[in-house]
Scaffold this motif. Structure first.
Motif, PDB file in Angstrom:
ATOM      1  N   TYR A 174       0.865  -1.166   0.000  1.00 14.11           N
ATOM      2  CA  TYR A 174       0.000   0.000   0.000  1.00 14.11           C
ATOM      3  C   TYR A 174       0.905   1.221   0.000  1.00 14.11           C
ATOM      4  N   LEU A 175       0.842   1.962  -1.071  1.00 18.33           N
ATOM      5  CA  LEU A 175       1.651   3.170  -1.150  1.00 18.33           C
ATOM      6  C   LEU A 175       0.715   4.330  -0.840  1.00 18.33           C
ATOM      7  N   TYR A 176       1.226   5.529  -0.894  1.00 20.55           N
ATOM      8  CA  TYR A 176       0.382   6.662  -0.508  1.00 20.55           C
ATOM      9  C   TYR A 176      -0.620   6.993  -1.607  1.00 20.55           C
ATOM     10  N   ASP A 177      -1.789   7.440  -1.215  1.00 23.29           N
ATOM     11  CA  ASP A 177      -2.874   7.684  -2.162  1.00 23.29           C
ATOM     12  C   ASP A 177      -2.624   8.867  -3.075  1.00 23.29           C
ATOM     13  N   TYR A 178      -2.190   9.955  -2.481  1.00 22.31           N
ATOM     14  CA  TYR A 178      -2.204  11.207  -3.225  1.00 22.31           C
ATOM     15  C   TYR A 178      -0.848  11.591  -3.789  1.00 22.31           C
ATOM     16  N   LEU A 179       0.165  10.764  -3.507  1.00 22.88           N
ATOM     17  CA  LEU A 179       1.480  11.057  -4.058  1.00 22.88           C
ATOM     18  C   LEU A 179       1.566  10.494  -5.470  1.00 22.88           C
ATOM     19  N   GLU A 185       7.193  11.214  -7.018  1.00 22.99           N
ATOM     20  CA  GLU A 185       7.499  11.764  -5.695  1.00 22.99           C
ATOM     21  C   GLU A 185       7.921  10.658  -4.735  1.00 22.99           C
ATOM     22  N   LEU A 186       7.232   9.540  -4.845  1.00 21.91           N
ATOM     23  CA  LEU A 186       7.549   8.422  -3.968  1.00 21.91           C
ATOM     24  C   LEU A 186       8.968   7.938  -4.224  1.00 21.91           C
ATOM     25  N   ARG A 191      -3.246   6.713  -6.249  1.00 19.38           N
ATOM     26  CA  ARG A 191      -4.636   6.322  -6.025  1.00 19.38           C
ATOM     27  C   ARG A 191      -5.273   5.794  -7.308  1.00 19.38           C
ATOM     28  N   ILE A 245       6.971  14.282   1.780  1.00 20.21           N
ATOM     29  CA  ILE A 245       5.898  13.445   1.236  1.00 20.21           C
ATOM     30  C   ILE A 245       4.689  13.422   2.168  1.00 20.21           C
ATOM     31  N   GLU A 300       1.082  14.446   0.821  1.00 16.23           N
ATOM     32  CA  GLU A 300      -0.029  13.502   0.965  1.00 16.23           C
ATOM     33  C   GLU A 300      -1.191  14.171   1.696  1.00 16.23           C
ATOM     34  N   ARG A 330      -3.050  17.205  -0.373  1.00 10.39           N
ATOM     35  CA  ARG A 330      -3.869  16.815  -1.522  1.00 10.39           C
ATOM     36  C   ARG A 330      -5.092  16.023  -1.097  1.00 10.39           C
ATOM     37  N   LYS A 358      -2.499   5.725   9.020  1.00 12.51           N
ATOM     38  CA  LYS A 358      -2.637   4.878   7.835  1.00 12.51           C
ATOM     39  C   LYS A 358      -1.334   4.137   7.564  1.00 12.51           C
ATOM     40  N   LYS A 368      -2.087   0.311   7.293  1.00 19.61           N
ATOM     41  CA  LYS A 368      -1.957  -0.322   5.975  1.00 19.61           C
ATOM     42  C   LYS A 368      -0.558  -0.862   5.734  1.00 19.61           C
ATOM     43  N   THR A 408       2.200   0.463   5.362  1.00 22.54           N
ATOM     44  CA  THR A 408       3.154   1.213   4.536  1.00 22.54           C
ATOM     45  C   THR A 408       4.447   1.432   5.307  1.00 22.54           C
TER      46      THR A 408
END
Lengths: 309, 269, 287
Positions: free
Chosen positions: A92-97, A101-102, A139, B10, B14, B17, B76, B80, B82
């Protein structure tokens, strides 16, 4: 013998989930070594402790016993992480990145310089066919794309050791091929790869050595070489299930007898075929068919699991 | 430090946004709009009511930011898993805590600054409409009070992070943080009520001691509350400002150090 | 290396906690000072408070009441005199609380006692009490307090008697209320009537501070009643009223003047009633 890249020595991990709950022994007395440039596959049924093993290895959880060595020494935080790349199961990576960027983040924390970072990002995203999606928020990615993005994240800093937890899950055949080729490429580059999976055909094709993990114990290890040696130049006859009284006689034939889903599989060197065919006729056991292929990993796997549980 | 910075960047992105931000922004704008339309109902204290509503709108929106978006940013990662990915990189637990905190703080500051722009516009507008009722009003005091809303939120974020490191579910950390906030804003009234000797029933000494101990452990949010001063344009002494900032800074440092300690012991399964 | 890091962290926590406790002490001192010196708060008029309460009117009423109590209690603690604004704040707070929750007994009782004895804002007190009487139709205490206010402070004996009759009709009212009402309408202004009232009031009062002040008041009234009784005897025997208190003493109608708990001197008013130079008000306390 050179020092192994990674070695686990008598590692065990027991979870105590709470006051009134039963303790869970996830990994028991696990010892294994992965040499430099080797591809090691850890296979096992669900809940066998594969992911736990990886987490212990990464230092995310502390083992209850045993020790972990990285190039012969206890791993030192920071240095060890620079040398490994990790892909978790269903990352699970970040939704909004965005992926870019990741990956920038990954490069920066791993100490990859600005220019090098840029180059690696372009290269990896190209290889995993994510160039188009580089600037889209994560996302909007499909499951397969996320898996590939996770692989980019794991490989960005060009680690010497790659640890993959179910790298093929969620991928379509095209994606699998992509990842497959990537792992082969890494292998050629001399990277050490440690992965666990339950997709046996992948393991079979990629790994130099395999370990079968059942209920937290390493039930069996076999290298590609002994796997092949034991099976080459052999004849495999598929027999129907036999009555109990006939079993001793069958076992007396000095072949390898394995239970398979639809009966028994009798393996023996090719030169003994006439002798064994005669014996079977005498016992009144029909031959259902032959298997030209060697014993499949699947069958060995099922056998091992069956024996250990 | 480079690594801390990378993580906070980051985290900030995150957060900023996140879609919920629009909802919170809409809420704040609604309150400010309400302020403009309601201001005329009050006969004398238009300026006071305007300042009250503005600062309260900022505080409420800030709380929403912390309780929803910031919580999400922190919890999260753990929910999750991460965080397993993050810790497979050369990032220590302490760096993680600091990076997350700075990222969240940065996010809260930027969001609140955006709201502050609207707030300033509202105050100016109402002031233009009813110039006679803003005699005691002063921008510096208003801004000081606004900055201390940020200080409150900064403390709250640190509390949130501390709870996230000890609980396994984000809901639990939310509940704990909300509780600490509620106690923090009321403890002063309760403590002084108990001490005041003006009460209808005798209060057991045990309760008194407990409240006293709690008053040292939990932050007294009233220390950072200058709404009354801003509403009436009362000058704020430098001592109060200095003491308030020091109190907040020390508290945050302790919380983050504790969070790092807990996090180092923690397993991520 | 890890051990050193751990050590540094623990050090930070301990040193930080120490500094925090020190600062906390300062913060609390500072808050005490700030609260003492800031002006009164502001109570939202009840029509807005209703909206602000967001459906939790009861809770908000409780909170406001606590606030009001604390505010008042703190001023009492530091023996500060309350300004007119402070009292306005108190009245506005109680008004809003009782608007939010008109069945809430405590604010009525608090208002009735503080606003009458301490500041003599009878209109505010009576307005609050009437609101309470309207809503708490089962409660005899509120019309009883009203009756007392009318009798004791406003000297409106007929109205007072009416309220007392109203109180006596409510469930569980003390049996002496009708007698008291009758007595009030006949001989309104005697000290004895006041004592009876006070005794009922004392039996109803739990708050230590208020109770003490009522007991002092009762002592004062008993003193006055005693003197009034002697004046009555004097008048019967001599056919005229005594010129002043000393005459009673000199003529042996009273061996010793009762103690005046407020520290004033006993006076005989032209009406024949006994009063004190202290006006039965405690001297302002000095800090």
């Amino acid at each position: 013998m050179s020092v192994a890249e990674i070695s686990l020595k008598n590692v065990s991990k027991t979870f105590s989930p709470g006051l009134f709950k039963k303790k869970v022994e996830a990994v028991r007395d696990l010892t294994l070594e992965v040499g430099k440039g080797e591809v090691y596959g850890l296979i096992g049924p669900n809940g066998a402790g594969k992911s736990t093993t990886i987490r212990v290895l990464l230092g995310l959880i502390r083992p209850t016993g045993g020790e972990i060595l990285f190039r012969g020494e206890p791993p030192r935080h920071g240095e060890f992480q620079k040398e490994i790349g990790y892909l978790p199961e269903n990352p699970y990576l970040y939704d909004y990145l965005t992926l870019e960027e990741l990956l920038q983040f990954c490069g920066r924390v791993s100490g990859v310089g600005g220019e090098e970072r840029r180059k690696r990002i372009d290269e990896l995203s190209g290889k995993l066919q994510l160039t188009e999606a580089l600037r889209r928020p994560l996302r909007t990615y499909s499951k397969g794309m996320l898996q590939r993005a996770g692989i980019c994240f794991a490989l960005l800093h060009d680690p010497a050791i790659v640890i993959l937890d179910e790298p093929m899950s969620g991928l379509d055949p095209m994606g699998r091929k992509l990842v497959f080729d990537l792992v082969l490429e890494l292998k050629e580059q001399g990277k050490t790869i440690f992965f666990c999976s339950h997709i046996l055909s992948d393991v079979e094709r990629l790994c130099d050595r395999m370990g079968v993990l059942v209920r937290g114990r390493l039930a069996r290890t076999f290298g590609k070489s002994d796997f092949a040696a034991g099976c080459e130049a052999a004849v495999h006859l598929l027999l129907p299930p036999v009555e109990e009284r006939l079993r001793p006689a069958l076992e007396g034939l000095q072949g390898e007898l394995v239970s398979v889903p639809d009966g028994l599989l009798l393996s023996f060197p090719a030169e003994r075929l006439p002798e064994i065919a005669g014996a079977l006729t005498r016992l009144g056991i029909g031959i259902r068919g032959t298997r030209s292929s060697r014993v499949s990993l699947e069958e060995l796997f099922i056998e091992t699991v069956g024996e250990s549980s | 430090m480079n690594r801390v910075w990378a993580l906070s960047v980051i985290t900030y992105k995150e957060g900023i946004r996140n879609r919920s931000l629009f909802g919170i922004l809409a809420f704040a704008l609604f309150v400010l709009g309400l302020n403009i339309s309601v201001a005329g109902f009050f006969m004398r204290e238009v300026g006071k009511v305007t300042v009250d509503m503005n600062l309260s709108a900022l505080t409420f929106s800030g709380l929403l930011l912390v309780f929803f978006v910031a919580l999400h940013l922190m919890a999260k990662d753990i929910d999750k898993k991460t965080i397993q990915l993050v810790f497979s990189k050369p990032l220590s637990r302490g760096e993680y805590i600091l990076g997350k905190y700075l990222g969240i703080l940065f996010f809260v500051v930027v969001s609140l600054l955006a709201l502050a722009v609207f707030s300033i516009a509202t105050v100016s507008l109402v002031r233009g409409l009813y110039p006679n009722y803003f005699a005691g009003f002063s921008w510096p005091i208003f801004f000081t009070a606004g900055c201390f809303v940020l200080v409150q939120l900064a403390v709250l974020c640190a509390i949130l992070i501390l709870f996230s490191t000890v609980t396994t579910s984000s809901f639990a950390s939310l509940i704990f943080t909300v509780c600490v906030y509620l106690v923090g804003v009321t403890i002063e009234d309760v403590l002084f009520y108990i001490q005041s000797g003006f009460r209808t029933e005798a209060i057991s000494p045990v309760v008194q001691e407990v409240v006293k101990v709690v008053s040292y452990i939990l932050p007294n949010f009233s220390m950072w509350d200058f709404k009354l001063e801003a509403a009436h344009g009362l000058a704020i002494g430098a001592e109060r400002i200095g003491l308030g900032l020091g109190y907040a800074a020390v508290y945050i440092v302790v919380l983050l150090a504790l969070a790092t300690l807990f996090f180092q012991r923690r397993e991520f399964n | 290396m890890a051990a050193r890091k751990l050590f540094v962290l623990i050090l930070i926590v301990f040193v930080g906690a120490g500094v925090h406790v020190g600062l906390s002490r300062k913060v609390w001192e500072n808050r005490q000072e700030v609260r003492r010196t800031t002006q009164t708060g502001y109570v939202f008029p009840s029509q807005f408070a209703r909206i602000l309460a967001l459906g939790h009117k009861g809770l908000y009423a409780d909170y406001l009441f606590l606030n009001t109590l604390t505010f008042f209690g703190e001023r009492q603690m530091y023996r500060e005199n309350l300004t007119k604004e402070d009292w306005d704040y108190l009245v506005a707070g109680l008004d809003t609380v009782t608007d939010l929750d008109p069945y809430f007994l405590d604010p009525y009782v608090l208002g009735a006692s503080l606003l009458t004895w301490d500041i003599r804002r009878f209109d505010d007190a009576n307005r609050l009490l009437e609101k309470g009487t309207r809503h708490r139709t089962w409660d005899w205490r509120l019309p009883y307090y009203l009756g007392f206010n009318h009798f004791y402070f406003l000297k409106d004996y007929n109205k007072g008697a009416e309220y007392l009759m109203e109180a006596s009709r409510r469930p569980q009212s003390p049996s002496f209320l009708p007698t008291l009402a009758a007595r009030l309408s006949y001989y309104g202004d005697q000290a004895r009537t006041g004592i009876l009232f006070l005794m009922a009031l004392i039996s109803q009062t739990k708050d230590e501070r208020l109770r003490n002040s009522l007991l002092i008041r009762k002592q004062a009234l008993e003193g006055a009643a005693l003197i009034e009784e002697r004046i009555e005897r004097f008048r019967k025997e001599r056919g005229r009223a005594p010129g002043d208190i000393n005459e009673l003493l000199k003529e042996g109608y009273i061996e010793q003047l009762p103690e005046e708990p407020y520290g004033g001197k006993w006076l005989i008013l032209p009406t024949g009633r006994v009063f004190s130079t202290s006006k039965f008000v405690a001297p302002p306390k000095k800090k």
